[in-house]
Design a protein around this motif. Structure first.
Motif, PDB file in Angstrom:
ATOM      1  N   ALA A  64      51.578  15.820 -18.424  1.00 53.91           N
ATOM      2  CA  ALA A  64      51.657  17.107 -19.116  1.00 53.91           C
ATOM      3  C   ALA A  64      50.383  17.920 -18.930  1.00 53.91           C
ATOM      4  CB  ALA A  64      51.936  16.894 -20.605  1.00 53.91           C
ATOM      5  N   TRP A  65      49.220  17.262 -19.003  1.00 58.34           N
ATOM      6  CA  TRP A  65      47.965  17.991 -18.808  1.00 58.34           C
ATOM      7  C   TRP A  65      46.841  17.059 -18.404  1.00 58.34           C
ATOM      8  CZ3 TRP A  65      49.596  17.504 -24.077  1.00 58.34           C
ATOM      9  CH2 TRP A  65      48.773  16.721 -24.881  1.00 58.34           C
TER      10      TRP A  65
ATOM     11  N   ALA B  76      42.597  17.497 -18.940  1.00 57.81           N
ATOM     12  CA  ALA B  76      41.560  18.331 -19.547  1.00 57.81           C
ATOM     13  C   ALA B  76      40.189  17.955 -18.981  1.00 57.81           C
ATOM     14  CB  ALA B  76      41.549  18.174 -21.066  1.00 57.81           C
TER      15      ALA B  76
ATOM     16  N   ARG C  80      47.240  30.581 -18.318  1.00 60.27           N
ATOM     17  CA  ARG C  80      48.431  30.611 -19.162  1.00 60.27           C
ATOM     18  C   ARG C  80      48.093  30.903 -20.618  1.00 60.27           C
ATOM     19  NH1 ARG C  80      51.420  27.362 -22.089  1.00 60.27           N
ATOM     20  NH2 ARG C  80      50.184  25.487 -21.742  1.00 60.27           N
TER      21      ARG C  80
ATOM     22  N   GLU D 230      38.503  27.210 -24.849  1.00 62.41           N
ATOM     23  CA  GLU D 230      39.364  26.520 -23.902  1.00 62.41           C
ATOM     24  C   GLU D 230      40.191  27.518 -23.099  1.00 62.41           C
ATOM     25  OE1 GLU D 230      41.478  22.483 -24.806  1.00 62.41           O
ATOM     26  OE2 GLU D 230      42.883  24.088 -25.327  1.00 62.41           O
TER      27      GLU D 230
ATOM     28  N   VAL E 195      43.618  27.460 -20.452  1.00 63.19           N
ATOM     29  CA  VAL E 195      44.732  26.648 -19.986  1.00 63.19           C
ATOM     30  C   VAL E 195      45.300  27.304 -18.734  1.00 63.19           C
ATOM     31  CG1 VAL E 195      46.956  25.618 -20.557  1.00 63.19           C
ATOM     32  CG2 VAL E 195      45.259  25.988 -22.366  1.00 63.19           C
TER      33      VAL E 195
ATOM     34  N   ALA F 115      48.027  27.039 -15.404  1.00 61.10           N
ATOM     35  CA  ALA F 115      49.268  26.439 -14.946  1.00 61.10           C
ATOM     36  C   ALA F 115      49.069  25.925 -13.531  1.00 61.10           C
ATOM     37  CB  ALA F 115      50.396  27.463 -14.982  1.00 61.10           C
TER      38      ALA F 115
ATOM     39  N   THR G 282      52.176  20.951 -14.500  1.00 59.44           N
ATOM     40  CA  THR G 282      51.092  20.344 -15.277  1.00 59.44           C
ATOM     41  C   THR G 282      50.092  21.404 -15.677  1.00 59.44           C
ATOM     42  OG1 THR G 282      51.333  18.231 -14.118  1.00 59.44           O
ATOM     43  CG2 THR G 282      49.237  18.628 -15.213  1.00 59.44           C
ATOM     44  N   ASP G 283      49.573  21.315 -16.893  1.00 61.53           N
ATOM     45  CA  ASP G 283      48.514  22.210 -17.335  1.00 61.53           C
ATOM     46  C   ASP G 283      47.151  21.616 -16.993  1.00 61.53           C
ATOM     47  OD1 ASP G 283      50.265  24.047 -18.414  1.00 61.53           O
ATOM     48  OD2 ASP G 283      50.086  23.284 -20.466  1.00 61.53           O
ATOM     49  N   LEU G 284      46.234  22.472 -16.567  1.00 70.73           N
ATOM     50  CA  LEU G 284      44.830  22.109 -16.400  1.00 70.73           C
ATOM     51  C   LEU G 284      44.055  22.814 -17.492  1.00 70.73           C
ATOM     52  CD1 LEU G 284      42.585  20.741 -14.638  1.00 70.73           C
ATOM     53  CD2 LEU G 284      42.319  22.982 -13.540  1.00 70.73           C
ATOM     54  N   LEU G 285      43.401  22.035 -18.349  1.00 72.91           N
ATOM     55  CA  LEU G 285      42.635  22.581 -19.465  1.00 72.91           C
ATOM     56  C   LEU G 285      41.151  22.514 -19.126  1.00 72.91           C
ATOM     57  CD1 LEU G 285      45.411  21.696 -20.696  1.00 72.91           C
ATOM     58  CD2 LEU G 285      44.194  21.293 -22.838  1.00 72.91           C
TER      59      LEU G 285
END
Length: 228
Positions: free
Chosen positions: A6-7, A9, A31, A37, A39, A41, A45-48
């Motif tokens: 999902a992500w 970080a 996103r 922080e 976020v 896309a 998968t999210d990159l934080l």
């Protein structure tokens, strides 16, 4: 047991240089913006990118890999080569390029079977661990399978919803290092079942509910099991 990433970080000391690198150099879309922080896309998968302002922290000096379409590789090399000291590695027929972000994370762009255009997912994350056997057994119980062991016994590669490399401290390709206190979010059909599979070996259970469980693995990496 875990079905998707999902992500991921990462820790960013300053958000603006990190934003510029990921948005303007690598073409990722922001996103969501929060006080400490960003976020992005990256496919599904999210990159934080997270400032060190609380817990969990994002990962430090984390090596991870973005998926790019096979036919875009040369364009990416030309796009980034003038500004960054790129390195290249070949894995069978697939090529990967390596560069560093402003916070010292080793970013890989590798040829994968993805639609694109541009970056379309994260296919590998590297974690630093103290004990390979302990870490491998932990992640195997979450559904990962061992597919390769390094000849020098300093790393092991597992495959699940993405490739997970577990490294004892050493320098890899492009002098990459495994990440410390990395924050990963995993999708799963049953977060509580994932917890029960490893409960006796987690360092801590930070949160436990029907829809989301947060734990710290034996090496202190933060794992969130969230309903898919």
């Amino acid at each position: 047991m875990v079905t998707g990433l999902a992500w991921l970080a990462l820790e960013a000391k300053y958000l603006e240089p990190a934003r510029e690198f990921y948005e303007e150099r690598l073409g990722l879309t922001v996103r969501e913006r929060r006080a400490d922080e960003l976020v992005f896309a990256a496919g599904e998968t999210d990159l934080l990118l997270r400032r060190p302002a609380g817990f969990p922290r994002g990962g430090l000096h984390t090596h991870y890999a973005f998926s790019i379409p096979e036919g875009e590789y040369d364009d990416w090399w030309d796009r980034l080569g003038d500004e960054y000291d790129l390195e290249e590695a070949q894995f069978g027929p697939a090529r990967s390029l390596y560069l560093y972000d402003p916070d010292g994370n080793c970013v890989e762009l590798g040829q994968q079977d993805v639609a694109g255009p541009g970056i379309d997912g994260i296919f590998e994350v590297v974690l630093e661990v103290e004990d390979l056997d302990r870490a491998r057994e932990f992640y195997e119980d979450l559904g990962f399978a061992t597919v390769d062991e390094g000849d020098d016994r300093t790393r092991v590669r597992l495959q699940g919803p993405m490739a997970l490399e577990l490294w004892e401290p050493h320098l890899g390709i492009a002098d990459a290092r495994g990440g410390v206190h990395v924050d990963l979010g995993f999708e799963t059909d049953d977060p509580n079942a994932a917890l029960e599979a490893v409960r006796d070996r987690v360092r801590a259970v930070d949160r436990e509910s029907d829809g989301e469980v947060v734990v710290r693995d034996p090496d202190g990496h933060v794992l969130t099991f969230t309903s898919s």
